[in-house]
Design a protein around this motif. Structure first.
Motif, PDB file in Angstrom:
ATOM      1  N   GLN A  64      33.432  44.362  51.058  1.00  0.00           N
ATOM      2  CA  GLN A  64      34.624  45.097  51.460  1.00  0.00           C
ATOM      3  C   GLN A  64      34.865  46.348  50.633  1.00  0.00           C
ATOM      4  O   GLN A  64      35.621  47.227  51.036  1.00  0.00           O
ATOM      5  CB  GLN A  64      35.854  44.176  51.406  1.00  0.00           C
ATOM      6  N   ARG A  91      33.646  39.976  53.563  1.00  0.00           N
ATOM      7  CA  ARG A  91      34.121  39.559  54.890  1.00  0.00           C
ATOM      8  C   ARG A  91      32.948  38.919  55.613  1.00  0.00           C
ATOM      9  O   ARG A  91      31.881  39.526  55.761  1.00  0.00           O
ATOM     10  CB  ARG A  91      34.650  40.755  55.682  1.00  0.00           C
ATOM     11  N   SER A 105      37.986  36.972  55.966  1.00  0.00           N
ATOM     12  CA  SER A 105      38.016  38.117  55.057  1.00  0.00           C
ATOM     13  C   SER A 105      38.479  37.683  53.671  1.00  0.00           C
ATOM     14  O   SER A 105      38.938  36.557  53.468  1.00  0.00           O
ATOM     15  CB  SER A 105      38.955  39.198  55.600  1.00  0.00           C
TER      16      SER A 105
END
Length: 659
Positions: A64, A91, A105
């Protein structure tokens, strides 16, 4: 499972599995370069609503911070495994025709962690999406090691003043199973295991065993991980800790912080004659971001410390009369002390030593280095001297620099490099104002790691790192130049010492009972206390239910000691055995004992450490994972560059000392 081996010995632990032959062949093929791996593994099982295993599901793992994607497929039993992940938030996406897309996530992965994230698919159009968050997960059962971790956010929120405690050892002591050796916060122990059974690392390689921890600064650390017990065979010690430095992302970040602590409202010390100033300042600047979006990322940190602090010291020195040989004041004490003439065994008349009997050398030493009283009046015989050291008792200035670059070369290859430096300066107090020590201690550490994915189930990691820790003594700092032993010997007229003509910080040592020792705070010369290089090689191979990891490490360490130890310019002890009073013995020039050293300086000591390991993680089923392995370590005998090391003969049992 493994145990660290004694120096010069080796042992194997059994590995009983159908893959044993393959594993040993793989291990034998590795170059003889134990690795504190920085990378982590995500694994899991994909099922449908009924609990049935779902094969050939497309799994995507997205970093991420950098948007870098790793893809794989679940096997025939619905299992997937993605090794080679750096610590951070990820994620996870699971996709298969006929099912809604599953997304989880904020899956936080610690360094050197094996983490399980299972996915459950529901029937539906693939355009539909079911999203959950993994941010709340706090319990991990994957793997048997007893471990703990502290993140950069936890360090930031700790109730400590500013970043005055940027050492990782202070933070480490807050984790379960970790303690510090009494009086030495830089020597941690894990569940009772001392420092020599704790592997110390940074960004995935061993570097701290001989001093590299000086460059470790929590301001630049994203995560501190400790393994206090039940380590895997990947590690060469029973316990281990690893610092993972911060890295850049696809977003630019910058911050600056400043901390000040001063004595404006502080109280005067109980024994101080005045309120001594304290002005402690630290400042930190950090910046990170992309150089090339999705490909090249940077991180930089500067941490500086400036300390303006005075410390007042209270000591005992001979009175003004005693300095002339007049000890009549001792006759008025509650327990009178008579000064005896060692030549006759009779008291000196009036307790006064005749001027002709006073040692010229002792008078030279007293007049130059033993100050006169400043407190309590002429008859005060204790706590009669006060002086102020205009520097702190530790470093008065320090500068720390960290820089890291992460580079994605291709979808299968990435590399990162990091360098850390630390430049402290010290003017340290001695027992008296003229006997201060001055020192600089530059430190450097660096690492380069290459990660290559040959196939979705085959990953290789190579790391090269090193560190250097140097101390320079007797330098001039802030207008302060420590005493030079050779010059002091010449000035006071001392004979029979320093036959080798050594020159550096120091002076003859005079231990006078009842008076602080006359000696410099530090030693002369310089010392390379650590100069090490580490080469790590590890390969991870997933075969069905097995994930095999094999690797090796080769580490060299060199130290050089060019310091001039205390006593090289002579050491003399005066205890009052001859006259009944230590100061009187000193003025008469009659030491109870005396010694000198002829040190060997400037030689290098070298040693090496080599280790190989293999582990197998066997996923028996969804609820049971077995991890086992074996390790072999060799610790070479330390050698000196001049060949003057002693050794032990296992055949005769003798200790052999070179001529």
């Amino acid at each position: 499972m493994h145990t660290a081996q004694r120096a010069g010995t080796s042992s194997w632990r059994g590995l009983q599995t159908p893959l044993g032959a393959i594993i040993l062949m793989l291990l034998g093929a590795l170059a003889a370069l134990a690795q504190v791996s920085n990378l982590s593994t995500l694994r899991g099982t994909v099922t449908d609503q009924s609990g049935a295993l779902v094969p050939e599901v497309k799994i995507s793992i997205v970093d991420q911070a950098t948007d870098i994607v790793v893809k794989t497929l679940t096997d025939s039993r619905g299992n997937y495994e993605v090794p080679g992940l750096k610590s951070g938030n990820y994620r996870l996406t699971a996709e298969k025709t006929g099912f809604a897309t599953f997304v989880e996530s904020d899956v936080y992965v610690m360094s050197s962690q094996e983490k399980r994230v299972d996915a459950r698919l529901t029937v539906g159009a693939s355009t539909a999406q079911i999203t959950i968050s993994g941010a709340g997960e706090v319990i991990q059962t994957e793997g048997g090691a007893i471990a703990g971790e502290a993140t950069a956010l936890q360090y930031k929120n700790m109730p400590i003043p500013g970043n005055a405690y940027s050492s990782p050892f202070t933070v480490m002591a807050t984790l379960p199973g970790v303690g510090n050796t009494k009086g030495n916060t830089s020597s941690p122990y894990f569940f009772g295991q001392t420092g020599n059974q704790v592997a110390e690392g940074m960004d995935g390689y061993l570097e701290f065993t001989t001093g590299g921890q000086q460059t470790a600064n929590m301001e630049a650390v994203e995560e501190l991980e400790v393994r206090v017990e039940t380590n895997s065979a990947e590690y060469s010690r029973l316990g281990a800790f690893n610092l993972v430095t911060k890295r850049g992302s696809n977003k630019y970040h910058a911050d600056f912080s400043y901390y000040n602590r001063n004595s404006v409202l502080g109280a005067r010390g109980f024994f101080d004659t005045a309120n001594q100033p304290v002005n402690y300042n630290t400042m930190t600047a950090q910046a990170s971001g992309p150089v090339i979006k999705d490909r090249t990322f940077f991180y930089f940190m500067y941490n500086g410390e400036r300390v303006g602090e005075h410390t007042e010291y209270l000591d005992t020195v001979p009175t003004a009369l005693m300095r002339t040989g007049n000890f009549s004041q001792l006759l008025t004490n509650t327990k009178p002390v008579t000064i005896v003439d060692p030549l006759t065994g009779q008291p000196f008349p009036g307790n006064v030593i005749p001027a002709s009997r006073l040692s010229p050398l002792s008078l030279n030493v007293m007049n130059a280095y033993l100050p006169s009283p400043t407190l309590g009046g002429p008859n005060a015989q204790s706590n009669n001297y006060s002086w102020v050291h205009p520097f702190p008792s530790d470093q008065f200035a320090a500068d720390v620099y960290f820089a890291r670059v992460d580079q994605k070369i291709s979808s299968k290859n990435s590399v990162f490099g990091r360098i850390g430096t630390y430049f402290p300066q010290y003017v340290l107090p001695g027992n008296f104002p003229t006997m201060v020590g001055a020192q600089t201690r530059p430190n450097y550490s660096w690492v380069i790691t290459d990660t290559h994915v040959f196939a979705p189930n085959l990953l290789n990691e190579f790391t090269y790192g090193g560190n250097k820790d140097v101390s320079h003594y007797g330098v001039t700092l802030k207008g302060v130049t420590p005493l030079n032993g050779s010059q002091v010997v010449s000035a006071i007229g001392l004979q029979g010492v320093n036959s080798e003509g050594l020159s550096g910080e120091g002076m003859p040592v005079f231990n006078i009972t009842g008076v602080p020792a006359l000696q410099t705070q530090g030693t002369g010369g310089s010392s390379v206390t650590a100069d090490s290089r580490t080469y790590n090689e590890a390969i991870t191979w997933t075969i069905g239910k097995h994930t095999v990891k094999a690797g090796s490490q080769y580490r060299t360490s060199r130290t050089q000691n060019s310091t001039i130890p205390s006593g090289s310019f002579g050491s003399f002890t005066f205890s009052g055995n001859f006259s009944g009073n230590a100061v009187a013995d000193f003025l008469l020039g009659l030491p109870t004992s005396s010694s000198r050293l002829n040190p060997i300086v400037g030689r290098w000591q070298t040693t090496a450490e080599e280790g190989v390991f293999v582990t197998d993680t066997f996923r028996v089923n969804k609820r049971l994972t077995l991890t086992y392995g074996l390790r072999w370590d060799y610790f070479a005998t330390p050698l000196f560059s001049d060949g003057m090391q002693y050794t032990w003969s296992p055949t005769s049992g003798d200790v052999i000392v070179p001529s």
